[in-house]
Design an enzyme around this catalytic site. Structure first.
Site, short mmCIF file in Angstrom:
data_model
loop_
_atom_site.label_atom_id
_atom_site.label_comp_id
_atom_site.label_asym_id
_atom_site.label_seq_id
_atom_site.Cartn_x
_atom_site.Cartn_y
_atom_site.Cartn_z
N CYS B 176 26.28 1.73 49.69
CA CYS B 176 26.55 2.82 50.65
C CYS B 176 25.88 2.52 51.98
CB CYS B 176 26.01 4.15 50.12
SG CYS B 176 26.52 4.58 48.46
N HIS B 180 26.54 2.99 56.14
CA HIS B 180 25.96 4.29 56.51
C HIS B 180 24.45 4.22 56.68
CE1 HIS B 180 29.81 6.23 55.94
NE2 HIS B 180 29.93 5.64 54.77
N ARG B 224 35.87 11.35 47.95
CA ARG B 224 35.22 10.57 49.01
C ARG B 224 34.37 9.45 48.41
NH1 ARG B 224 36.29 8.46 53.27
NH2 ARG B 224 35.98 6.88 51.70
N CYS B 228 35.02 5.36 48.55
CA CYS B 228 34.00 4.48 49.15
C CYS B 228 33.72 3.31 48.21
CB CYS B 228 32.71 5.26 49.41
SG CYS B 228 32.71 6.16 50.98
#
Lengths: 210, 267
Positions: B176, B180, B224, B228
């Site tokens: 992630c 991000h 979501r 991802c």
């Protein structure tokens, strides 16, 4: 006598409860990491070309996960870079530059390796997702640095060609815990594809260097 | 509606070509602003409200006695406090898992049936879960996020979720954090929220679920995360899995203090 014994039992119970709560509040960081790995193993299912073996981390992935988005300590970083440097295979024919036109196609193509992709390919490098390259392409990402005029700024030398080829092959050899995939080491791009992308960066005729 | 949006996007794209990068970002902001007027998410919210109130399943009862954490039948503000620990299930649950729980326990639907269609396909196959999520979350619009980690199992999920956020794997070494982990980054032209910071997390988390114009579907937070991980080249994240709830816990708790603003509308 009896009252005192009850009081003592109550006191011990309270102490015991306090110890229990104390343990519950603070499992160690290592314990949480182990729990996370176990939980990940139980939370995914194999689909298409993406098997559960993709959840098994190699040394680099494990150490970089521990670094939690930051640069790891120097000794760890050096270990990662050394290990990864040893994996780079330069082309046997000594030619580092392929066809920049094909390199541009590979840089544009984001397909490959997702469970929703055709396992037969083609597989792209998706360079524009993170880097600016040719100035004609405005839809570029900014996770990586701009590579516009890569060769022109650094000089069209064999050393720079080797650096570019090596960086694409295994980015972790040059910057531990880089966000960039190890395209050669992990078999994402073929040797010819890496040559083509190297040409996109290093060929004086490439739009990147205009 | 969708065609018009695409036409607008195409025009905008041509306009971008002539201008500098700054105005590209401005153009996208304007496009997003235009999208806010009239959100098709309302259609999902209405369908979800109908599903919530309709007697369904072998037991022929509605979900109106479902306890989303604030007591049986209380929907208002419930989403802003999820995920949370539920003693009856002895598990930390997000909204989607709790809905499945209620379908099983109250309506007598099998767990396999309740979970078999978590995401619509943008066409004829619609998901009841997505509609129910749209309805329940719409009842928290404007409510400040207030997720608790007071229970040890909530704290455990939060801390494990943080580890999963930084977990790198797969052929691309992605986690992630790859996309991000920093301010002001884009993938192609798509802005990426920095989920290692409170401000970025608040802005991102409070605008899911969202109607995705490009997909013609209302997408939940479970979706979501699922998508991802697909792009991370991982295997498929299982709907309602512990890892999905842990990650949601990590992000939802970090969004505390911000007013929930969904269902939103996105590209």
């Amino acid at each position: 006598m009896q009252a005192r014994m009850i009081a003592r039992i109550l006191l011990f119970s309270a102490l015991f409860a306090a110890v229990l709560v104390g343990c519950a509040i603070a499992p160690s960081d290592e314990r949480i990491s182990a729990d996370a790995s176990a939980m990940i193993k139980n939370s995914f299912k194999a689909r298409g070309q993406a098997g559960l073996d993709r959840l098994d981390q190699d040394d680099t992935q494990r150490l970089c996960s521990q670094a939690a988005g930051k640069t790891p300590p120097r000794d760890v970083a050096e270990r990662i870079e050394k290990q990864n440097l040893a994996t780079i295979k330069y082309p046997a024919d000594g030619k580092l530059l392929g066809d920049w036109k094909n390199g541009e196609k590979i840089a544009q193509d984001g397909r490959g390796k997702q469970y929703s992709d055709d396992p037969k390919g083609p597989v792209g490098g998706n360079c524009y997702a993170c880097h600016q390259l040719a100035p004609q392409e405005l839809a570029y990402g900014t996770i990586g640095p701009s590579l516009y005029r890569f060769g022109k700024l650094r000089g069209y030398t064999v050393e720079t060609q080797r650096y570019a080829y090596g960086k694409i092959f295994n980015s972790e050899a040059f910057a531990a815990c880089s966000t960039m995939p190890r395209f050669g080491h992990n078999g994402i791009l073929s040797e010819q594809q890496i040559k083509d992308v190297t040409a996109l960066l290093m060929d004086p005729a490439s739009p990147v260097n205009q | 509606m969708r065609l018009a949006c695409f036409a607008a996007a195409a025009c905008a794209a041509f306009a971008f070509a002539a201008s500098a990068q700054n105005s590209t970002t401005e153009g996208i902001a304007k496009y997003r602003e235009a999208l806010q007027e009239g959100n098709p998410a309302e259609l999902w919210e209405a369908r979800g409200e109908g599903l919530w109130k309709a007697p369904r399943g072998p037991n022929k009862v509605s979900l109106e006695r479902c306890d989303l954490g604030l007591g049986a039948g209380i929907v208002k503000g419930a989403y802003a406090q999820l995920p949370k620990y539920f003693a009856d299930a002895d598990r930390v649950m997000d909204l989607e898992t709790r809905l499945v729980w209620c379908m099983v326990k109250l309506q007598g639907i099998s767990e396999a049936d309740a979970k078999k269609n978590p995401f619509g396909n943008g066409n004829d196959k619609k998901s009841d879960i997505e509609a129910l999520v749209a309805y329940v979350t719409s009842e928290s619009r404007g409510v400040k996020m207030n997720v608790s980690v007071a229970h040890p199992k909530e704290m455990q999920m939060y801390r494990v979720g943080e580890k999963i956020f930084y977990f790198r794997g797969g052929p691309h070494d992605f986690g992630c954090v790859t996309c991000h982990g920093a301010d002001n980054q884009r993938i192609r032209l798509q802005d990426l929220p920095n989920l290692t910071k409170i401000e970025g997390t608040q802005k991102a988390y409070t605008t899911w679920p969202a109607y995705r114009v490009s997909q013609g579907e209302l997408r939940t937070f479970q979706w979501r995360l699922n998508d991802c991980f697909r792009q991370q080249r991982f295997p498929e994240l299982e709907f309602g899995s512990d890892a999905s709830i842990a990650l949601t816990m990590f992000l939802a708790k970090n969004a505390n203090g911000a007013a929930f603003d969904g269902p939103a509308i996105k590209r």
